[in-house]
Design an enzyme around this catalytic site. Structure first.
Site: not given
Length: 279
Positions: A43, A48, A73, A106
């Site tokens: 994931d 990120y 996401k 997200h």
């Protein structure tokens, strides 16, 4: 590995490996070690900044792409049909893959309806195997599932022993959406790893508090993606399929639920302002 079947028939591992806050320069190494441990579900997210590390580790694993289940996401700054569509193409390039197994919105801010339309289009084109949302509280979840053509397969929300999402889970179950946990260890809040209930129950099975907490979520039909940058912890988190909590154990842990977030609330104006300032 155990699996759940999503509302479109796609099978998803119940246990995966998360890379939230994993430094980009360490992500490839961490994901490689997770794969060697046995994880096949990874994931990540655009926000990120480490999709490239995930993609490289998977591509160089020596395993076929079909053995993996990759989730990413769409971030707030990419909200809206055109931006989301372009960002999906970028994520595919960074992940070195022709498709994404699960694509989520997200956060429920910005033009997330436009984002969802782009995701539905990618789904129909075979670029995505399943789509869903993340951090959608019951009100916004009900709204988007009602008006979307392709119903959300997953809603990834804060879920751990102190916030078990009982109300949200009831609505997800009603409409066929799988709950997925972020923060299964509550990032150590509430002295998580020394909780006496988890320690006592874990001792009966020769398991740690972390393993006990993860097992509780699994038995509660929650998909989990614990994160660690240390191989020994990755292995510990993976070894949760060789014991089963009793109904009495489950009731004791259920009683730990405080019913509130330990991180943030979308109903708090200051929190919303903070998220929007990230754009």
């Amino acid at each position: 590995m155990e699996y759940v079947t999503l509302n479109n028939g796609v099978k998803m591992p119940k246990l995966g490996y998360g890379v939230y806050q994993t430094p980009p320069d360490e992500t490839e190494r961490c994901v490689r070690e997770a794969i060697e441990t046995g994880y096949r579900s990874i994931d990540t997210a655009q926000a990120y900044g480490n999709e490239e590390g995930v993609g490289k580790a998977v591509a160089e694993s020596g395993l076929s792409r079909e053995e993996f289940f990759i989730t990413t996401k769409v971030w707030i700054s990419n909200a809206g049909y055109e931006k989301a569509k372009a960002s999906i193409s970028q994520s595919l390039k960074k992940l070195k893959s022709d498709y994404i197994d699960l694509l989520l919105i997200h956060q429920p801010f910005g033009d997330y309806y436009g984002t969802y339309r782009a995701m539905e289009e990618a789904y129909r084109a075979g670029k995505v195997r399943a789509i869903g949302v993340s951090n959608f509280y019951p009100d916004r979840f009900l709204d988007i599932q009602h008006f979307s053509e392709i119903k959300p397969a997953v809603n990834q929300v804060e879920t751990h022993v102190f916030q078990q999402q009982k109300t949200a889970r009831a609505y997800m179950k009603k409409y066929g959406t799988q709950i997925m946990s972020w923060g299964p260890f509550a990032e150590g809040k509430n002295d998580f790893f020394r909780n006496p209930v988890l320690e006592k129950i874990g001792a009966r099975y020769g398991k740690t508090t972390a393993q006990t907490a993860l097992r509780f979520l699994l038995q509660s039909d929650v998909v989990i993606i614990p994160k660690s940058t240390h191989r020994e912890r990755m292995e510990e988190n993976f070894n949760i399929f060789d014991f089963t909590l009793s109904p009495e154990d489950m009731k004791e842990i259920e009683a730990l639920d405080g019913g509130k977030s330990l991180f943030f609330s979308h109903y708090d104006p200051e929190t919303v302002e903070w998220f929007l300032s990230r754009v």
